[in-house]
Design a protein around this motif. Sequence first.
Motif, PDB file in Angstrom:
ATOM      1  N   ASN A   1      -7.697   0.918  -0.878  1.00 56.13           N
ATOM      2  CA  ASN A   1      -7.370  -0.409  -0.359  1.00 56.13           C
ATOM      3  C   ASN A   1      -5.890  -0.736  -0.470  1.00 56.13           C
ATOM      4  O   ASN A   1      -5.309  -1.344   0.441  1.00 56.13           O
TER       5      ASN A   1
ATOM      6  N   TRP B   1     -10.938  -5.999   2.887  1.00 57.84           N
ATOM      7  CA  TRP B   1     -10.816  -5.278   4.155  1.00 57.84           C
ATOM      8  C   TRP B   1     -10.790  -6.249   5.325  1.00 57.84           C
ATOM      9  O   TRP B   1     -11.678  -7.080   5.474  1.00 57.84           O
TER      10      TRP B   1
ATOM     11  N   THR C   1      -3.394  -6.726   1.382  1.00 58.78           N
ATOM     12  CA  THR C   1      -3.412  -5.557   0.505  1.00 58.78           C
ATOM     13  C   THR C   1      -2.030  -5.215  -0.033  1.00 58.78           C
ATOM     14  O   THR C   1      -1.916  -4.402  -0.955  1.00 58.78           O
TER      15      THR C   1
END
Length: 461
Positions: free
Chosen positions: A93, A440, A102
């Motif tokens: 990630n 995500w 991120t």
Amino acid sequence: MRPTRRTFCAGLAAVPFLRPGAASAAPLVPLTARHATVQLAPEGYPATPVWSYDGTLPGPLLRAAQGSRLSRRLVNALEVPTSVHWHGIRIDNAMDGVSGLTQAAVPPGGSFDYAFDLPDAGTYWYHAHTNSMEQVARGLYGALIVDEADPLEVDRDEVLVLDDVLLDPETGRIAEGFDNPMMRSHAGRLGNLLCVNGRFELSLAARRQDRLRLRLVNAANARIFVLRLEGMSGWTVALDGMPLAQPIPASGDIVLAPAQRVDLIVDVTAEAGAPAALVHRAGDGSWRALVEVAVSAGGTSAARSAPPPLPPNPRMTVPGADSAEPREMRMQGGAMRGMESARHQGELLDFAALIARGQFWALAGQAGRGDDPFARYERGETARIRLVNDTAFAHAMHLHGMHFRTLLPDGTQGAMRDTVLMAPDEVTEIAFVADNPGKWLMHCHMLGHAASGMTSWIEVA
């Protein structure tokens, strides 16, 4: 060095993990975002200033073996912050490159070290993920190929990156107006010049009966390419990098939405000197050559049989999709239909107030990436999302970090992908194993739509 979360949680031996500014055993190969000038339009027209990786358009072709590790140091020589997303790679990630989610965007003059494993063979790509609508349109993208352990029996492997560019024909410069509300609220930013591998007219040479692997990448901001083979016959063997269980004859239209990829195995069937091409359907319905193939004699004497399927990648099954609880993600907004209201930056606003903020779209009642995820999943849980397109336009919905399968009406599962094209009024269910921990992004890859509200995210524990 500290281990990654994945190896720590699994109790495995620690694997070196690079962070911004972390020292590595050897200097990382730089990938420099900088200004460049290329001849995009035909000769006789002015050259085009672009933003580029390492001075080329597309950026350098990155190629590595399945199971290896890729590392690059992004060096930002532009005047604006940027970052790199490695599209389609099932990645750690922290390496996903989404600024604000991120990682922090890399400032002008700064750098960021990307290093990650390549678990899956296939055709992938990389592109800017800070102000993507503008930065990708200006040229910050390139192809990433992960090769299978055993090479295919083909005469040549060709990577074809498709794009459309909105140019001012008088100056050759990329047109401004990235915040144009008409484009953002309709189909997106569509160009007036199509190019492949940064060229207006691309031609390949092949012999009759040559077998080619064509890796097609749609890097366009919003254009949906409808393609056909002329003077060639072939099979689709992979979608979005993921191998199909069996090759499918590519005898009709090949539809490629923004961010999608398709791998074709094609045989050149045209006689020497006869036309062969990858053609596209133009706006007037006619078919025009996108990539021409100059056919010569001297190939094999006979046609070959259908190719075998590509070897499967790991973790391609989605068990338990039928029993998973579906969550609905409804696409709303845009011209023609609009929406009653949506949340934006913590406020519930009507459509007029959203438009005033440049937000024309929403996902599940949220315009833009909110503080809370659309859904949270336990690691290893099978996730099921029901996508409903309530708008008058198509959307290419992309999930970071994991691939999914569409759930078909007959109860079977469709091909494994990372981007699905949704037609107006279409309903599609997708399912995936939430096996990659982190935050995500999930968004429309018509990048003007994403910038104008159609961006969400999920979290895997």
